[in-house]
Design a protein around this motif. Structure first.
Motif, PDB file in Angstrom:
ATOM      1  N   UNK A  84       0.781  -1.191  -0.172  1.00 63.82           N
ATOM      2  CA  UNK A  84      -0.082   0.048   0.093  1.00 63.82           C
ATOM      3  C   UNK A  84       0.908   1.079  -0.030  1.00 63.82           C
ATOM      4  N   UNK A  85       1.983   1.236   0.843  1.00 64.73           N
ATOM      5  CA  UNK A  85       2.552   2.681   0.923  1.00 64.73           C
ATOM      6  C   UNK A  85       3.499   2.916  -0.775  1.00 64.73           C
ATOM      7  N   UNK A  86       3.863   1.627  -1.243  1.00 63.31           N
ATOM      8  CA  UNK A  86       4.136   1.882  -2.420  1.00 63.31           C
ATOM      9  C   UNK A  86       3.177   2.547  -3.692  1.00 63.31           C
ATOM     10  N   UNK A  87       1.886   1.872  -3.381  1.00 64.10           N
ATOM     11  CA  UNK A  87       0.840   2.287  -4.260  1.00 64.10           C
ATOM     12  C   UNK A  87       0.403   3.795  -4.168  1.00 64.10           C
ATOM     13  N   UNK A  88       0.559   4.128  -3.012  1.00 70.81           N
ATOM     14  CA  UNK A  88       0.149   5.733  -2.580  1.00 70.81           C
ATOM     15  C   UNK A  88       1.160   6.755  -3.372  1.00 70.81           C
ATOM     16  N   UNK A  89       2.409   6.104  -2.954  1.00 70.91           N
ATOM     17  CA  UNK A  89       3.567   7.180  -3.292  1.00 70.91           C
ATOM     18  C   UNK A  89       3.613   6.979  -5.044  1.00 70.91           C
ATOM     19  N   UNK A  90       3.213   5.738  -5.674  1.00 72.94           N
ATOM     20  CA  UNK A  90       3.440   5.788  -6.967  1.00 72.94           C
ATOM     21  C   UNK A  90       2.115   6.564  -7.651  1.00 72.94           C
ATOM     22  N   UNK A  91       1.062   6.595  -6.830  1.00 72.66           N
ATOM     23  CA  UNK A  91      -0.232   7.356  -7.608  1.00 72.66           C
ATOM     24  C   UNK A  91       0.236   9.046  -7.494  1.00 72.66           C
ATOM     25  N   UNK A  92       0.771   9.630  -6.444  1.00 68.95           N
ATOM     26  CA  UNK A  92       1.465  10.786  -6.252  1.00 68.95           C
ATOM     27  C   UNK A  92       2.211  11.306  -7.388  1.00 68.95           C
ATOM     28  N   UNK A  93       3.294  10.390  -7.705  1.00 64.84           N
ATOM     29  CA  UNK A  93       4.085  10.746  -8.602  1.00 64.84           C
ATOM     30  C   UNK A  93       3.526  10.852  -9.854  1.00 64.84           C
ATOM     31  N   UNK A  94       2.515   9.788 -10.263  1.00 69.20           N
ATOM     32  CA  UNK A  94       2.061   9.886 -11.465  1.00 69.20           C
ATOM     33  C   UNK A  94       0.978  11.281 -11.752  1.00 69.20           C
ATOM     34  N   UNK A  95       0.410  11.637 -10.907  1.00 71.00           N
ATOM     35  CA  UNK A  95      -0.354  12.869 -10.854  1.00 71.00           C
ATOM     36  C   UNK A  95       0.657  14.070 -11.478  1.00 71.00           C
ATOM     37  N   UNK A  96       1.833  13.884 -11.015  1.00 73.66           N
ATOM     38  CA  UNK A  96       2.904  15.013 -11.578  1.00 73.66           C
ATOM     39  C   UNK A  96       3.048  14.816 -12.977  1.00 73.66           C
ATOM     40  N   UNK A  97       3.024  13.479 -13.693  1.00 70.53           N
ATOM     41  CA  UNK A  97       3.266  13.309 -15.164  1.00 70.53           C
ATOM     42  C   UNK A  97       2.067  13.741 -15.717  1.00 70.53           C
ATOM     43  N   UNK A  98       0.876  13.360 -15.129  1.00 67.92           N
ATOM     44  CA  UNK A  98      -0.324  13.809 -16.030  1.00 67.92           C
ATOM     45  C   UNK A  98      -0.464  15.520 -16.216  1.00 67.92           C
ATOM     46  N   UNK A 171       6.673  13.758  -7.808  1.00 69.79           N
ATOM     47  CA  UNK A 171       5.691  14.409  -8.682  1.00 69.79           C
ATOM     48  C   UNK A 171       6.134  15.797  -9.530  1.00 69.79           C
ATOM     49  N   UNK A 172       7.131  16.380  -8.838  1.00 73.97           N
ATOM     50  CA  UNK A 172       8.097  17.413  -9.336  1.00 73.97           C
ATOM     51  C   UNK A 172       8.547  16.982 -10.579  1.00 73.97           C
ATOM     52  N   UNK A 173       9.365  15.714 -10.127  1.00 73.38           N
ATOM     53  CA  UNK A 173      10.443  15.158 -11.344  1.00 73.38           C
ATOM     54  C   UNK A 173       9.578  14.675 -12.550  1.00 73.38           C
ATOM     55  N   UNK A 174       8.312  14.129 -12.273  1.00 74.35           N
ATOM     56  CA  UNK A 174       7.369  13.839 -13.229  1.00 74.35           C
ATOM     57  C   UNK A 174       6.875  14.876 -14.130  1.00 74.35           C
ATOM     58  N   UNK A 175       6.492  15.984 -13.345  1.00 74.53           N
ATOM     59  CA  UNK A 175       6.195  17.135 -14.108  1.00 74.53           C
ATOM     60  C   UNK A 175       7.164  17.804 -15.125  1.00 74.53           C
ATOM     61  N   UNK A 176       8.198  17.775 -14.557  1.00 73.56           N
ATOM     62  CA  UNK A 176       9.289  18.795 -15.390  1.00 73.56           C
ATOM     63  C   UNK A 176      10.093  17.843 -16.299  1.00 73.56           C
ATOM     64  N   UNK A 177      10.225  16.402 -15.727  1.00 67.41           N
ATOM     65  CA  UNK A 177      11.370  15.779 -16.745  1.00 67.41           C
ATOM     66  C   UNK A 177      10.451  14.530 -17.197  1.00 67.41           C
ATOM     67  N   UNK A 178       9.928  13.917 -16.951  1.00 75.39           N
ATOM     68  CA  UNK A 178       9.243  12.681 -17.534  1.00 75.39           C
ATOM     69  C   UNK A 178       8.182  12.952 -18.278  1.00 75.39           C
TER      70      UNK A 178
END
Length: 676
Positions: A84-98, A171-178
């Motif tokens: 669950x901990x990985x699921x939550x952080x993965x979802x937050x990071x994905x919002x940055x990419x979206x 999320x910041x890394x996803x927003x600007x880099x990925x």
């Protein structure tokens, strides 16, 4: 440990790596197929061109495809890595990419001249498949930095803020880099697919996809490329031909029909049943052994696949969402309202072309096949299972059907890694079935794979151990199971024993007796056990209202056994090593963790631990309620385990065990296994 040559590793390494990568992608996508189906239904019914246009309900379509589905995929990917901990952080990071992708599209559209066609939003499925696991790996590594170093009382504070801050940075890394990378990648892949369609070259993809299916390499292509591109295409056009490149059941149907009419031996006998599983059930893997039996049949499935793709192009046909599994029912359910004719004809034509080419190939060698002394189908099934890299009940059933030995089966051995518990319980369950079937003269014992004697008639193992067992018992029939508790293959084994008895003189092979060397792991009929007070006591039985992770359950089992004076501190590592090799999940919500065969030195006395987790334990993807830890010196624990196997093979008894309100009551119910 099995010795693997350097040449074997070199030739199989790339294929295995692609298989694992594809399986991981599939693990993120497949559990979320219901959400894709729901999105497809909403889209089909309520958009302005649907049969029931509804502006309000149609407003669900965009948020589902753009936000819900990528986040569900990211959470599943994160959960596979770090629960669950990985699921939550993965979802937050994905919002940055979206958000980063949307911002880039918005900026680009703002520069367009008035009236120019705007760029559509990019749906971040590939971004989710990257950021979900990446976020989980990152937080798992971060937690490891201060594991065991946090002062008591501050654990929750540290856990919450570390995950929140880690998710924010990702999320910041996803927003600007990925996001820029994914947008560019989707543009390149979309352009390539459009070029294939415009130049009428899309059927050529079957040259890659059809052989990839047979060798279980298709998941990386299907879920890594076709599904994201298909979803983007369907979101824009209401359907996509890309969903049919891999899912069309026509080529598999054509191969199986050819074997039904022109095949020989066991392959011909099993083909009609395989048709039901493949075409109606959507389990395509059952036709792979038939192709591998004659590799020239790859030409047939490639020709059939290309025909199906070409037919869909002619009729501009497509599906609204992925069809999973690839059953004709799932395909028709997802077919766009204007595509039924094209999709149906694509299945018929692809099956017809495959049948024609496969029939010619089978007829060209039919005379030679009829004169052959050996049927190659069993070897093809085994090769298919090896290609898959994990167990399959459907392939196991084909394997059992393909192996009816000439000699009578009297010596059946269950083999597991350590010969300590899993195999003992499986042997007990099968022994009970054989007795219930009225079959006499068959000995069912258990051993460690390394201790197989070389004189078995039939060996049962988990899929991961089958190759090792086959090397020790090359003359035996080998059956692979998903779990040792109530495996559906047991009924096939009983029938196989009946058939072998009917085909033989009925004499027992030399050296087969009702007793086995207990030190080698056999279950002898006169096995002696120590008293219940020494094996299982009240202090070794626990009930927890909540859930636990697999690591937590393993740790608790080792602690209970250690407190009972049965094992040393090294036993936990051996238990974890055992799980990394072969899961100890038994079925019926039961796992029986124990150490590897090399961990005997860590065992000081025989004991069991019993822990019930009412909230469940995710045990390598299976739900477990009961965790029974094992430590065994010699065979002192085996009779108890065989009786536990009988207990847990009865659904009514399992229900009673789950309803026990106290540890004392649970121990009382379990104490029946010690009755002589």
């Amino acid at each position: 440990m099995t010795t693997v040559s350097a040449e074997t590793k070199k030739t199989g390494g790339a294929r295995v790596a692609v298989q694992r990568f594809g399986s991981f992608l599939s693990g993120m996508i497949m559990p979320n197929i219901p959400a894709l189906i729901a999105w497809g239904i909403v889209t089909a019914l309520f958009i302005d061109v649907g049969p029931f246009p509804n502006e309000g309900l149609a407003s669900i379509v965009g948020p589902m495809i753009h936000y819900l589905l990528p986040i569900l995929i990211a959470m599943q990917g994160g959960r596979m890595i770090y629960e669950t901990r990985g699921a939550v952080v993965g979802a937050i990071a994905t919002m940055g990419v979206i958000a980063g992708s949307d911002w880039l599209v918005l900026q680009f559209n703002a520069t367009l001249p008035e009236g120019a066609a705007e760029l559509n939003p990019v749906h971040m499925f590939i971004g989710a498949m990257i950021m979900g696991p990446l976020g989980a790996y990152a937080i798992k590594a971060l937690d490891g930095l201060w594991e065991g170093k946090i002062k008591s009382g501050f654990e929750m504070l540290v856990n919450m803020f570390s995950a929140g801050i880690g998710g924010f940075l990702l999320a910041l890394a996803g927003f600007y880099w990925l996001a820029p990378v994914i947008n560019a990648l989707m543009d390149v892949m979309g352009t390539a697919v459009r070029w294939l369609i415009e130049t009428n070259l899309l059927p050529l993809t079957s040259v890659i996809i059809e052989p990839a299916k047979v060798f279980f390499l298709n998941n990386a292509i299907n879920h890594g490329v076709l599904t994201p591109l298909g979803i983007a295409d369907a979101a824009e056009n209401g359907k996509s031909i890309l969903f049919l490149l891999e899912a069309n059941p026509g080529p598999g149907l054509g191969v199986l029909l050819a074997f039904t009419v022109f095949g020989t031996g066991v392959a011909r006998a099993t083909a009609p049943g395989a048709i039901l599983i493949q075409f109606l059930g959507g389990i395509h893997e059952v036709y792979f052994p038939y192709v591998l039996m004659k590799p020239a049949l790859l030409l047939a499935v490639v020709a059939g696949g290309a025909t199906g793709v070409g037919t869909n192009m002619v009729f501009d046909a497509g599906l609204r969402a992925p069809a999973a599994p690839g059953s004709i029912f799932a395909v028709m359910l997802q077919t766009a309202s204007d595509s039924y004719v094209g999709v149906i004809l694509s299945v018929i034509f692809s099956a017809g072309v495959t049948f024609a080419v496969a029939s010619a190939i089978l007829l060209s060698s039919r005379k030679r096949d009829l004169l052959a002394t050996e049927d190659g189908f069993s070897a093809a099934v085994a090769k298919t299972a090896a290609n898959k890299g994990k167990s399959s009940s459907h392939l196991a059933n084909l394997s059992a059907a393909a192996q009816v030995p000439a000699q009578k089966i009297t010596n059946v051995i269950f083999a597991c890694d350590a010969g300590m518990g899993s195999s003992a319980m499986g042997a007990s369950v099968l022994r009970k079935k054989i007795i219930g079937a009225g079959i006499e003269g068959v000995t069912v014992t258990n051993k460690a794979v390394a201790s197989l004697p070389g004189n078995a008639d039939l060996v049962i193992t988990q899929q991961q151990l089958t190759d090792r067992a086959r090397a020790k018992e090359p003359q035996a029939v080998h059956v692979s199971v998903d779990s040792f508790m109530n495996a559906p293959e047991y009924d096939d084994v009983v029938e196989l024993i009946r058939e072998s008895e009917a085909q033989s003189s009925g004499s027992n092979p030399e050296g087969t007796t009702d007793t086995q060397d207990a030190s080698a792991g056999g279950v002898a009929t006169d096995t002696r056990v120590r008293s219940e007070a020494q094996i299982l006591t009240r202090s070794q039985v626990r009930i927890h209202a909540g859930s636990a992770t697999q690591d937590e359950a393993l740790t608790e089992a080792a602690e209970i056994l250690g407190a009972a004076g049965a094992v040393t501190g090294e036993y936990l590592s051996a238990m974890k090593e055992r799980e990394a090799t072969v899961s100890t999940y038994m079925g019926n919500e039961l796992a029986i963790p124990h150490g590897t065969n090399d961990a005997k030195s860590a065992i000081k006395a025989s004991a069991l631990s019993v822990t019930r987790y009412d909230g469940g334990v995710d045990w390598s993807g299976e739900k477990v309620t009961f965790v029974i830890g094992i430590a065994g010196v010699g065979d002192e624990h085996l009779e108890i385990l065989s009786k536990i196997a009988e207990l847990f093979s009865d659904d009514a008894e399992v229900a009673r065990l789950k309803q026990a309100s106290t540890e004392e009551e649970l121990l009382q119910l379990l104490s029946a296994v010690n009755a002589s």
